[in-house]
Design an enzyme around this catalytic site. Structure first.
Site, mmCIF file in Angstrom:
data_model
loop_
_atom_site.group_PDB
_atom_site.id
_atom_site.type_symbol
_atom_site.label_atom_id
_atom_site.label_comp_id
_atom_site.label_asym_id
_atom_site.label_seq_id
_atom_site.Cartn_x
_atom_site.Cartn_y
_atom_site.Cartn_z
ATOM 1 C CE LYS A 42 -2.321 -1.496 3.795
ATOM 2 N NZ LYS A 42 -2.149 -2.954 3.956
ATOM 3 C CG ASP A 102 14.173 -0.587 4.752
ATOM 4 O OD1 ASP A 102 15.273 -0.982 5.151
ATOM 5 O OD2 ASP A 102 13.350 -0.013 5.484
HETATM 6 C C1 PRP Z 1 7.336 -1.582 2.540
HETATM 7 C C2 PRP Z 1 7.488 -0.596 1.409
HETATM 8 C C3 PRP Z 1 8.164 -1.402 0.335
HETATM 9 C C4 PRP Z 1 8.976 -2.412 1.100
HETATM 10 C C5 PRP Z 1 10.419 -2.019 1.101
HETATM 11 O O1 PRP Z 1 6.184 -2.326 2.346
HETATM 12 O O2 PRP Z 1 6.247 -0.105 0.979
HETATM 13 O O3 PRP Z 1 7.236 -2.062 -0.511
HETATM 14 O O4 PRP Z 1 8.464 -2.412 2.442
HETATM 15 O O5 PRP Z 1 11.154 -2.788 1.982
HETATM 16 P P1 PRP Z 1 12.278 -3.793 1.571
HETATM 17 O O6 PRP Z 1 13.198 -3.075 0.623
HETATM 18 O O7 PRP Z 1 12.956 -4.094 2.889
HETATM 19 O O8 PRP Z 1 11.660 -4.998 0.973
HETATM 20 P P2 PRP Z 1 5.440 -3.149 3.493
HETATM 21 O O9 PRP Z 1 5.778 -4.595 3.374
HETATM 22 O O10 PRP Z 1 5.691 -2.508 4.816
HETATM 23 O O11 PRP Z 1 3.933 -2.972 3.048
HETATM 24 P P3 PRP Z 1 3.135 -1.599 2.800
HETATM 25 O O12 PRP Z 1 3.553 -1.065 1.451
HETATM 26 O O13 PRP Z 1 1.710 -2.021 2.819
HETATM 27 O O14 PRP Z 1 3.497 -0.647 3.908
#
Ligand code: PRP
Length: 180
Positions: A42, A102
């Site tokens: 999201k 990240d």
């Molecule tokens: C977060 C963000 C990215 C991902 C990045 O999503 O939106 O999609 O993490 O992190 P990474 O590089 O460590 O994989 P999350 O899984 O928190 O879901 P969200 O988008 O619903 O917040």
């Protein structure tokens, strides 16, 4: 400013300026193509909408919900596809829009999945890049802001599904997430 924040790191005006620049970069890159833009839900939803409205290139849209954090502050390392795309990516120039890179696990998962389904090309645009947290060797093709390892929320970014609809980005007080 929201009471749970320590400080604001980016105002809505600063974000809007960078979003325009990212849209121009995409317009130049895809001027002879009809790309398919994918929002990784999201977190990227606000960035995605603003970015696409700044673009002049005709784009088609699709959505995928991917989750790796749940309510935790650390990546699970195994992003889960919660909702898949509606469209086929076969033969398409795909633009993947992320809020943040990240650990990099989500980007690797998405690249492998989309290229594995026969996309013609895969281009990634991220609002934020946190290179100090990277666990796998990958980088977005275009990142609007490189940021330090702070817990930021707002403009799509959450903590435990909260703060996403703040129109700016700020640092969350440690007392809010300190016991995670
Ligand atoms: C977060 C963000 C990215 C991902 C990045 O999503 O939106 O999609 O993490 O992190 P990474 O590089 O460590 O994989 P999350 O899984 O928190 O879901 P969200 O988008 O619903 O917040």
């Amino acid at each position: 400013m929201h009471k749970d924040l320590e400080s604001i790191v980016l105002t809505r005006e600063q974000i809007a300026q960078k979003v325009k620049e990212a849209a121009s970069w995409l317009d130049e890159k895809f001027k002879d193509s009809k790309p398919l833009a994918i929002s990784v839900l999201k977190g990227s939803v606000f960035f995605f909408c603003d970015l696409l409205r700044e673009m002049k290139t005709p784009v088609q849209l699709d959505f995928m919900t991917v989750s790796s954090y749940g309510s935790k502050a650390q990546s699970s390392g195994m992003p889960k596809i919660v909702m898949d795309l509606a469209a086929s990516v076969e033969g398409r120039d795909v633009i993947l829009v992320e809020d943040i890179v990240d650990s990099g696990h989500t980007l690797v998962r998405m690249r492998d999945l989309i290229m594995g389904r026969g996309a013609k090309s895969f281009t990634t645009v991220a609002l934020f890049d946190k290179p100090s947290r990277r666990q796998v060797d990958i980088k977005a093709d275009y990142s609007c802001f490189e940021i330090a390892d702070e817990f930021i929320v707002g403009y799509g970014l959450d903590y435990a599904q909260q703060y996403r609809n703040l129109p700016y980005v700020g640092i969350l007080k440690r007392s809010i997430y300190g016991n995670v």
